[in-house]
Write an enzyme that holds these catalytic residues in place. Sequence first.
Site, PDB file in Angstrom:
ATOM      1  N   LYS A 186       0.803  -1.628   0.099  1.00  0.00           N
ATOM      2  CA  LYS A 186       0.068   0.135  -0.185  1.00  0.00           C
ATOM      3  C   LYS A 186       1.027   0.998  -0.295  1.00  0.00           C
ATOM      4  O   LYS A 186       1.390   1.728   1.194  1.00  0.00           O
ATOM      5  CB  LYS A 186      -1.330   0.104   1.399  1.00  0.00           C
ATOM      6  CG  LYS A 186      -2.062   1.071   0.920  1.00  0.00           C
ATOM      7  CD  LYS A 186      -2.512   1.839   2.418  1.00  0.00           C
ATOM      8  CE  LYS A 186      -2.185   3.104   2.561  1.00  0.00           C
ATOM      9  NZ  LYS A 186      -1.713   3.691   1.754  1.00  0.00           N
ATOM     10  N   GLU A 244      10.319  17.052  14.206  1.00  0.00           N
ATOM     11  CA  GLU A 244      10.615  16.226  13.143  1.00  0.00           C
ATOM     12  C   GLU A 244       9.692  17.199  12.120  1.00  0.00           C
ATOM     13  O   GLU A 244       8.518  17.139  12.327  1.00  0.00           O
ATOM     14  CB  GLU A 244      10.513  14.816  13.049  1.00  0.00           C
ATOM     15  CG  GLU A 244      10.860  14.722  11.437  1.00  0.00           C
ATOM     16  CD  GLU A 244      10.893  13.164  11.398  1.00  0.00           C
ATOM     17  OE1 GLU A 244       9.523  12.390  11.276  1.00  0.00           O
ATOM     18  OE2 GLU A 244      11.727  13.038  11.174  1.00  0.00           O
ATOM     19  N   GLY A 273       2.912   4.986  13.839  1.00  0.00           N
ATOM     20  CA  GLY A 273       3.598   3.661  13.730  1.00  0.00           C
ATOM     21  C   GLY A 273       3.212   3.100  15.330  1.00  0.00           C
ATOM     22  O   GLY A 273       2.441   1.796  15.364  1.00  0.00           O
ATOM     23  N   GLY A 321       7.154   5.124   7.880  1.00  0.00           N
ATOM     24  CA  GLY A 321       5.703   6.271   7.962  1.00  0.00           C
ATOM     25  C   GLY A 321       5.968   7.251   9.640  1.00  0.00           C
ATOM     26  O   GLY A 321       7.180   6.831  10.197  1.00  0.00           O
ATOM     27  N   CYS A 377      14.082  10.713   6.249  1.00  0.00           N
ATOM     28  CA  CYS A 377      13.553  10.687   7.427  1.00  0.00           C
ATOM     29  C   CYS A 377      14.699  10.354   8.500  1.00  0.00           C
ATOM     30  O   CYS A 377      15.008  10.965   9.439  1.00  0.00           O
ATOM     31  CB  CYS A 377      12.856   8.630   7.669  1.00  0.00           C
ATOM     32  SG  CYS A 377      13.929   7.910   6.913  1.00  0.00           S
ATOM     33  N   GLU A 386      10.066   1.650  10.247  1.00  0.00           N
ATOM     34  CA  GLU A 386      10.852   2.200  10.735  1.00  0.00           C
ATOM     35  C   GLU A 386      10.168   3.662  10.571  1.00  0.00           C
ATOM     36  O   GLU A 386       9.575   4.418   9.955  1.00  0.00           O
ATOM     37  CB  GLU A 386      11.421   2.097   8.779  1.00  0.00           C
ATOM     38  CG  GLU A 386      11.680   0.686   8.811  1.00  0.00           C
ATOM     39  CD  GLU A 386      13.516   0.658   9.290  1.00  0.00           C
ATOM     40  OE1 GLU A 386      13.674   1.817   9.887  1.00  0.00           O
ATOM     41  OE2 GLU A 386      13.636  -0.110   9.083  1.00  0.00           O
ATOM     42  N   THR A 393       6.057   8.975  12.961  1.00  0.00           N
ATOM     43  CA  THR A 393       6.288   7.674  14.155  1.00  0.00           C
ATOM     44  C   THR A 393       4.061   7.624  15.191  1.00  0.00           C
ATOM     45  O   THR A 393       4.039   6.563  15.168  1.00  0.00           O
ATOM     46  CB  THR A 393       7.084   8.284  15.492  1.00  0.00           C
ATOM     47  OG1 THR A 393       8.219   8.294  14.730  1.00  0.00           O
ATOM     48  CG2 THR A 393       7.032   7.942  17.109  1.00  0.00           C
TER      49      THR A 393
HETATM   50  P1  NAD Z   1       2.104   8.847   7.432  1.00  0.00           P
HETATM   51  O1  NAD Z   1       2.548   7.889   8.260  1.00  0.00           O
HETATM   52  O2  NAD Z   1       0.573   9.408   7.708  1.00  0.00           O
HETATM   53  O3  NAD Z   1       1.868   7.582   6.636  1.00  0.00           O
HETATM   54  C1  NAD Z   1       3.129   6.657   5.860  1.00  0.00           C
HETATM   55  C2  NAD Z   1       1.626   5.214   5.451  1.00  0.00           C
HETATM   56  O4  NAD Z   1       1.042   5.450   6.239  1.00  0.00           O
HETATM   57  C3  NAD Z   1       1.000   5.764   4.059  1.00  0.00           C
HETATM   58  O5  NAD Z   1       0.903   4.955   3.152  1.00  0.00           O
HETATM   59  C4  NAD Z   1       0.007   5.731   4.531  1.00  0.00           C
HETATM   60  O6  NAD Z   1      -1.405   6.236   3.697  1.00  0.00           O
HETATM   61  C5  NAD Z   1      -0.031   4.495   6.215  1.00  0.00           C
HETATM   62  N1  NAD Z   1      -1.392   5.680   7.533  1.00  0.00           N
HETATM   63  C6  NAD Z   1      -1.961   6.112   7.529  1.00  0.00           C
HETATM   64  N2  NAD Z   1      -2.366   5.921   8.540  1.00  0.00           N
HETATM   65  C7  NAD Z   1      -2.797   4.704   9.072  1.00  0.00           C
HETATM   66  C8  NAD Z   1      -3.050   3.795   9.588  1.00  0.00           C
HETATM   67  N3  NAD Z   1      -3.934   4.363  10.237  1.00  0.00           N
HETATM   68  N4  NAD Z   1      -2.850   2.231   9.382  1.00  0.00           N
HETATM   69  C9  NAD Z   1      -2.467   2.201   8.794  1.00  0.00           C
HETATM   70  N5  NAD Z   1      -1.696   3.102   7.690  1.00  0.00           N
HETATM   71  C10 NAD Z   1      -2.160   4.029   7.359  1.00  0.00           C
HETATM   72  O7  NAD Z   1       3.191   9.315   7.032  1.00  0.00           O
HETATM   73  P2  NAD Z   1       3.522  10.306   5.949  1.00  0.00           P
HETATM   74  O8  NAD Z   1       3.631  11.458   5.853  1.00  0.00           O
HETATM   75  O9  NAD Z   1       3.439   9.172   4.714  1.00  0.00           O
HETATM   76  O10 NAD Z   1       5.555  10.192   5.928  1.00  0.00           O
HETATM   77  C11 NAD Z   1       5.633  10.551   6.219  1.00  0.00           C
HETATM   78  C12 NAD Z   1       6.567  10.340   7.795  1.00  0.00           C
HETATM   79  O11 NAD Z   1       7.212   8.598   7.665  1.00  0.00           O
HETATM   80  C13 NAD Z   1       8.018  10.767   8.963  1.00  0.00           C
HETATM   81  O12 NAD Z   1       7.814  10.863   9.856  1.00  0.00           O
HETATM   82  C14 NAD Z   1       8.819  10.162   8.361  1.00  0.00           C
HETATM   83  O13 NAD Z   1       9.761  10.508   9.678  1.00  0.00           O
HETATM   84  C15 NAD Z   1       8.403   8.753   8.139  1.00  0.00           C
HETATM   85  N6  NAD Z   1       9.871   8.116   7.779  1.00  0.00           N
HETATM   86  C16 NAD Z   1      10.231   7.330   7.905  1.00  0.00           C
HETATM   87  C17 NAD Z   1      11.787   5.848   7.605  1.00  0.00           C
HETATM   88  C18 NAD Z   1      11.949   5.143   7.850  1.00  0.00           C
HETATM   89  O14 NAD Z   1      13.100   4.703   7.254  1.00  0.00           O
HETATM   90  N7  NAD Z   1      12.473   5.509   9.268  1.00  0.00           N
HETATM   91  C19 NAD Z   1      11.725   6.470   5.891  1.00  0.00           C
HETATM   92  C20 NAD Z   1      10.199   7.400   5.357  1.00  0.00           C
HETATM   93  C21 NAD Z   1       9.524   8.239   5.813  1.00  0.00           C
END
Ligand code: NAD
Length: 482
Positions: free
Chosen positions: A175, A384, A233, A228, A284, A250, A230
């Site tokens: 996804k 962040e 997560g 995504g 990230c 992650e 924190t």
């Molecule tokens: P996000 O958590 O909003 O979304 C990430 C993914 O999760 C998307 O596909 C989103 O549709 C999905 N998602 C959102 N809510 C969900 C739920 N309730 N259940 C299941 N899936 C859900 O994050 P974002 O805004 O897309 O990305 C930015 C964040 O990701 C930043 O905080 C960044 O630091 C982090 N990030 C971390 C790494 C790493 O390797 N540690 C890498 C890239 C990004």
Amino acid sequence: MLGRKQLLIGGEWRDASDGRVMPVVNPATEEIIAEVAAATPADVDAAVAAARKAFTGPWSQLSARERGRLVWNLGEKLRENIDEISRLETLHNGKPITESRHIEIPAAADCLQYFAGWADKIHGDTLPVKGQALVYTLREPIGVVAAIVPWNFPLLLAVWKVAPALAMGNTVILKPASQTPLTALALGQLAIDAGFPPGVLNIITGSGGTVGQAIVEHPGIDKIAFTGDTSTGKGIMRTAAETLKHVTLELGGKSPNIVFPDADLDAAVRGATIGIFYGKGEVCAAGSRLLVDKSIKDEFLSKLADRTKKMVAGDPLNPKTRLGAVSSKAQLERVLSYVATARKEGASLLAGGDRTDIGTGKGYFMQPTVFADVTPAMTIAREEIFGPVLAAIDFADVDEAIARANDSIYGLAAGIWTRDVKKAHYVASKLQAGTVWVNTYNLYDTAAPFGGYKQSGFGREMSRYALDYYTQVKTVWVDLSN
Ligand code: NAD
């Protein structure tokens, strides 16, 4: 317009069960460039059924070597289509084409082919137990793996999960983020072209709240591999507890990039800008906290401000562009609100600080921004931002540098700039971070593990360490006593 894209379920392209779609926007032009299916929980059910059928059926009948060959072929397909996929990555994300074409999509192909090689090299052991018994272990796949990824490295972060999952014999539901679904869908077509049996790789597009949530709740999914935010997560872990899924996370970061006075200062200035402005700071592991020794602070920050002011945002499709468009309007607004907070809390603006324009009057472009006189308590030192905004904090000695670097809920990465080898190793050993770079920043390789300490998550991606998170161990006892 790239047209209307469907879901890939069980080897077939199909609309969402209720026919709904959602737009994909090019952040550099603000134009809608495609429509993708907005999947429903019923579509998630269908994807899980297809992935399960493939897992117990044709996929499990292939030898490890045949599986590895298919994963290798997928890497080859990606290389053959590298120009088109790189262009798509830039169109939906706004990142410079040079980053997509020369770094990230090639890295995704490398990752597939690296894990293809592991497929027939993972095996169990025979164990010297007490008594008369033959005891051996089998390394088996976990089952149906769901990969949920964000918008900042849409294809690369997907492949970091898809490649080891497939190589180890799992089936996958991928996804992508709502904002950046196009390259994941393209990967789905390449998997069909590469010869994967139907249902081994399924691609489901839709919002996190609906499709993501349905995936995490689904009792037919065995593992969630998530990258995504924190807070997302933490929610995933809570929800996944109900069905006790395997989970790897992650998550976010607020990584320190530490400059000691004995460093090559020009190299450190370059490293500080690459650390925060690569990928528009939507990384990230971005070196978003610059820790500088007080004795060199003025000289260092003045060089850094000069270099930053020379960086101008440009058309992401232009090969000369080094700073593209922020990924979405919402993200630009979030970055600007952090800039306003930094000013209110008393940080000194050295460069940037506002949105900008590339002469088209359109697009979500942001000036590369540097704040000095940031204290560890300020919001921009703690949270962040996920944008091109650097917070410079000073320190008095090595112990204070280490304490300040570790003063964060996160622990994803860190940088150290020094010519003193002993100091470099000492500080590296003291930093609470999953990756430490010495006299460089933002280097990655599929052979090197990546992942977080503390609230940056757990589990490791890439390298042989990742294989542990896509296999489970079965112990077999055979009585040999009579
Ligand atoms: P996000 O958590 O909003 O979304 C990430 C993914 O999760 C998307 O596909 C989103 O549709 C999905 N998602 C959102 N809510 C969900 C739920 N309730 N259940 C299941 N899936 C859900 O994050 P974002 O805004 O897309 O990305 C930015 C964040 O990701 C930043 O905080 C960044 O630091 C982090 N990030 C971390 C790494 C790493 O390797 N540690 C890498 C890239 C990004």
